[in-house]
Design a protein around this motif. Structure first.
Motif, PDB file in Angstrom:
ATOM      1  N   ASP A 158      13.207  30.473  20.745  1.00  0.00           N
ATOM      2  CA  ASP A 158      14.484  31.184  20.659  1.00  0.00           C
ATOM      3  C   ASP A 158      15.535  30.534  21.549  1.00  0.00           C
ATOM      4  OD1 ASP A 158      13.321  32.923  18.919  1.00  0.00           O
ATOM      5  OD2 ASP A 158      13.326  34.660  20.253  1.00  0.00           O
ATOM      6  N   GLY A 190      14.517  36.442  15.839  1.00  0.00           N
ATOM      7  CA  GLY A 190      14.295  35.126  15.254  1.00  0.00           C
ATOM      8  C   GLY A 190      15.114  34.908  14.003  1.00  0.00           C
ATOM      9  N   LEU A 193      18.751  34.156  14.875  1.00  0.00           N
ATOM     10  CA  LEU A 193      18.943  32.781  15.321  1.00  0.00           C
ATOM     11  C   LEU A 193      18.894  31.808  14.150  1.00  0.00           C
ATOM     12  CD1 LEU A 193      16.837  32.862  18.597  1.00  0.00           C
ATOM     13  CD2 LEU A 193      19.285  32.380  18.428  1.00  0.00           C
TER      14      LEU A 193
END
Length: 942
Positions: A158, A190, A193
């Motif tokens: 991350d 996740g 991102l």
């Protein structure tokens, strides 16, 4: 001689640049355990239990010694790195010699240095070479460490993706982001991102499609919606305004005000914590121990802060620690659950304000140090804890100015000037005023709290007036040569001086608020002021107490008014001196009785979430009032509190259950009219901690003593749940319908009867009863229970789709209302139907989580039921051996509920102990998750 041990993949040992083969699983396990300890001593007992969890052979110690000896041979010229200590072994590794420590250090470094973060994190990410210690996961401590490595890998990934986006290199991290989402498709951070990375790479259409697919996947698999963050990101991408990922939030342990004059102490403490397991900051009250400890915590990675000032009951320390860890312990030993969470962590546990609970804190710290080898403890106390491992760090008052030099460079003066600017902003002080300030801080002996209180009075007085009043009002020891005890008296004199300056109304309110160990809200403060008959408006009186720093106001969340602990202690002393302590205690207990009544009534309404929030916020005060009532032997008040808080027993507030059982054992119950209600609550509490015989005993005694419908209702329900553990479905229905016939809360009785009817094989009858329950249900938790029962009915009727919808509804309602017990049981039902529907990977992941939850909370009755369900899934997967082991252990467990029909047992299957059972379950889940992941990869490849 350089060595390197790599654990982020297959175990690898390198000595002086040359790989060295370490043969044999036991020897490799020893090397892995020593490396994972990161240069800390690993005890012989820990190694033996890890290598031979079922039973340590007589030759175990000799075999371990042989493995260690041969490991030294593998280390060759670096053999002295493997050291023998009196209680174990230590492998001396620097950060760069262990890839795990290297990855963790890189993550810390990247968080502090944004400029080089991307390259640092890319190197850290490359340290993972494949499945972590895959051939050693049958060793329980290693398996636990592997889970920690997986979490670290997620954090590094991350951080790498976020750093890549921030550095304008989104195209280089899209692959890592996509891999992270593939590994855990339902983890929203996740996905966010990945969406940001795709947008940063100019692939806005693909980014939006990824977001939509996640939204649909989350709804299909969990019935939930994503957080508003996904909505905001989608809008930003669609509008072309998406920026880099938000910065990492700083740990909320560092206070807002600047720490002045303590830089050397903070550095010294951080160095001590690198080599000592337990450091206690000691010194008089008001010297700044808490402030320095929080500064150390704020500069440390992985710090946990336990504030003991609001805790008055020694038995509540483990509960306070669990709250600091955000750990909900519904059953079992709370401290054991905390140690289980901390056992494989590194970092600092700060325990603040220990002196009023010294013996209990000493016991807790001893257990934590023994069970958490990677953890260091930083305590603050007016005296040492008294443990052999303790390093006492005495914190002195701030330096005071001498006759020469610039006083503004002296920390005590700097603190005064900083706080004075907050009280009265204005021009810098003239030289003559600085001399006055210097004299003030000298007379206050450099005590930070005294200095802050004095500076705060500049909101009312000029500096000259303050100086004159200080001379007249305080009995100070001069010359800076006072002992620690004298300095403590100096601080109390400063507090007394501030108190003496208050008008009568403010003094009275201050005194009577001091009985609240964890502050009050505005309504409570105003009600107490009105009850005291203050001449002034209570709100105005409270506001002036805030202005004079006698009370602090906290605006985070609902507004809260609190006292510094030293000030609260002074208020209690003033209560005694004024002859008002008895009156204040009665008022405090009356407040608790009224609050408990409001909470109990509101928990049964549609406003249940509000009551749950208030209950959790006021728990420390309720605890203190409960103990005060018990200390005064006021059985009536204690009984009202316990019976009013009956509905809290379905929450993770374990100590309230303990109150009910404690009161049930009081001899005063023999003649008290509320005996039936107390016994009913105690019976429910005994059932919740998996003691059906005791629950039945209490409930039957309660029925004999019940004086009203509410008491009768609670006893019938407790007897129903006891009968349910025996699969005595007819008795369950009888007791539940008897409860439903009373004018109390009919929904729970009907729902309980519906549940037993479904288990007895009559789905239509169960649906009819559950409809009655649904019509009577008002609060979210009761609607959650009805939904859960609906799921159980449809699951047994074979309609998995309808069952899943019911379970998801139950989980959502229970979670929103704080009724954690219903969250747990509905989750188990949800996993069962998902497994039946062929969603094996989802079910396995869910079992992994729920097994961990029930283990941490000690809820073995429900854990046995969960393990039986898992055994059924394993059998459908053809994995008969672990299934047989789980079923045999459940069949032999005295606290396992009856299974109808009993699952088939394999003759001759050994009965494992509980730790072995959990190891078997976890290994089976991990093995099948790995298999399903491989199958999924092959399917995608085709």
């Amino acid at each position: 001689m350089g060595i390197r041990v790599e654990v982020l993949g297959p175990l690898r040992l390198v000595v002086d640049g040359v790989p060295v083969d370490v043969p044999g699983p036991k020897r490799r396990a020893v090397l892995a355990l020593l490396a994972l300890a990161e240069s800390r001593v690993v005890t012989v007992e820990h190694l033996l239990n890890a290598l031979w969890p079922a039973e340590i052979p007589e030759s175990g110690r000799q075999a371990l010694h042989t493995h260690v000896s041969r490991l030294r041979g593998h280390l060759g010229p670096a053999a002295d790195r493997l050291q023998t200590r009196h209680d174990g072994y230590r492998l001396d590794l620097t950060t760069v010699e262990l890839d795990l420590a290297q990855a963790r250090a890189a993550l810390r470094s990247a968080h502090k240095d944004d400029q080089d973060a991307f390259e640092v994190l890319r190197a850290a990410h490359a340290l993972w070479r494949g499945p972590v210690l895959a051939d050693l996961t049958d060793v329980a401590p290693i398996a636990t460490a592997v889970e920690g490595c997986a979490q670290l890998h997620r954090e590094v990934t991350d951080a790498l993706v976020a750093a890549g986006i921030a550095a304008g290199r989104g195209s280089e991290v899209c692959g890592s982001a996509a891999d992270a989402v593939a590994a855990d498709p339902l983890r929203e951070p996740g996905v966010l991102l990945l969406v940001r990375a795709l947008a940063a790479d100019g692939r806005a259409v693909e980014a939006l499609r990824t977001a939509r697919e996640f939204r649909r996947r989350l709804a299909d698999e969990t019935g939930l919606d994503p957080t508003p963050a996904l909505d905001e990101l989608e809008r930003a991408i669609a509008g072309g305004t998406a920026g880099p990922a938000p910065a990492r939030a700083e740990a909320p342990v560092r206070p807002a005000t600047r720490l002045i004059g303590r830089a050397e102490e903070v550095v010294a403490l951080r160095r001590l914590l690198d080599v000592e397991r337990l450091v206690t900051v000691v010194g008089p009250g008001g010297v700044g121990k808490t402030r320095v400890a929080l500064e150390v915590a704020g500069r440390s990675d992985g710090a946990t802060v336990l504030l003991l000032a609001p805790v008055t009951d020694p038995a509540a320390i483990p509960h306070a620690l669990a709250a600091a860890l955000n750990l909900n312990v519904a059953r079992g030993d709370v401290l054991d659950a905390c140690v289980a969470v901390l056992a494989h962590r590194t970092g600092v546990l700060v325990i603040d304000n220990c002196e009023h609970l010294l013996d209990a804190v000493r016991d807790v710290v001893e257990v934590v140090l023994a069970g958490c080898p990677g953890l260091t403890v930083l305590a603050t106390s007016r005296e040492r804890l008294g443990l052999a491992a303790e390093y006492a760090f005495r914190l002195a008052p701030l330096p005071v100015p001498g006759a020469d030099g610039d006083p503004t460079q002296v920390p005590s003066v700097a603190v005064f000037l900083d706080r004075a600017r907050r009280a009265r902003p204005g021009a810098a002080p003239a030289p003559a005023q600085l001399r006055t300030v210097a004299d003030i801080v000298r007379r206050l002996d450099g005590m930070p709290l005294a200095i802050e209180l004095a500076a705060g009075r500049l909101s009312t007085f000029t500096l000259a007036d303050l100086h004159r009043r200080l001379d007249r009002s305080l009995d100070l020891l001069g010359g800076g040569r006072a002992s620690a005890d004298a300095r403590h008296r100096t601080l109390r004199a400063t507090v007394g001086w501030s108190y003496d300056l208050l008008p009568d109304d403010e003094q009275r309110l201050f005194r009577h608020l001091s009985v609240f160990v964890d502050g009050v809200d505005l309504d409570t403060a105003e009600r107490i002021g009105a009850d005291l008959g203050l001449r002034s408006d209570p709100g105005s009186v409270l506001a002036h107490l805030v202005d004079t720093s006698m009370i602090e106001v906290v605006f985070a969340g609902p507004t809260r008014y609190r006292m510094l602990e030293t000030l609260r202690a002074y208020g209690l002393d003033r209560l005694e001196a004024a002859g008002e302590a008895e009156d204040a205690q009665r008022r405090f207990i009356r407040w608790a009785v009224e609050l408990a009544g409001w909470v109990g009534a509101t928990l049964r309404s549609e406003h249940e979430p509000d009551a749950d929030a208030v209950l959790r916020r006021e728990l420390a005060n309720l605890r203190a009032a409960w103990r005060a009532a018990r200390g005064r032997r006021s059985f009536e008040d204690a009984a009202v509190i316990v019976s009013a808080l009956f509905d809290t027993l379905y929450r993770d507030l374990v100590e309230i259950r303990g109150w009910a059982e404690e009161l049930a054992g009081d001899p005063a119950i023999a003649t008290h009219p509320r005996a039936g209600a107390v016994l009913g609550a105690a019976a429910e509490a005994a059932y919740m901690r998996a003691d059906p015989p005791r629950a039945e005993e209490l409930a039957r005694a309660g029925l004999e003593r019940a004086g009203d419908d509410a008491a009768t209702w609670s006893c019938h329900l407790a007897l129903a749940w006891v009968a349910l553990t025996r699969a005595a479905h007819v008795q369950v229905v009888e007791h539940c319908l008897a409860a439903a016939a009373l004018d109390v809360r009919r929904s729970e009785g009907f729902a309980g009867a519906a549940l037993a009817t479904a288990y007895a094989g009559d789905p239509d009858g169960a649906r009819a009863l559950n409809e009655k329950a649904r019509a009577a249900a008002v609060s979210p938790s009761m609607r959650a229970f009805v939904a859960y029962v609906g799921g159980e009915i449809e699951s047994r009727a074979g309609d998995n789709d309808r069952a899943e919808r019911h379970y998801v509804t139950a989980i959502e309602l229970a979670r929103a209302s704080g009724a954690t017990f219903y969250v747990g049981v509905a989750t188990v039902g949800l996993l069962t139907v998902r497994a039946s529907a062929g969603r094996v990977a989802d079910a396995l992941r869910g079992y992994r989580e729920v097994i961990g939850y029930f283990e941490r909370t000690g809820s073995w009755t429900h854990l046995w039921a969960t393990l039986r369900d898992l055994a059924g899934l394993l059998r459908t997967l053809g994995d008969d051996e672990p299934a047989a082991l789980l079923l045999a252990a459940a069949a032999a467990a005295p606290d396992a509920p009856a299974a109808v029909p009993p699952p088939p047992l394999v003759p001759g299957t050994p009965v494992l102990d509980r730790r072995e059972v959990l190891d078997v379950a976890r290994r089976a889940v991990a093995r099948h998750l790995q298999t399903t992941a491989k199958d999924s990869s092959r399917t995608h490849a085709v």
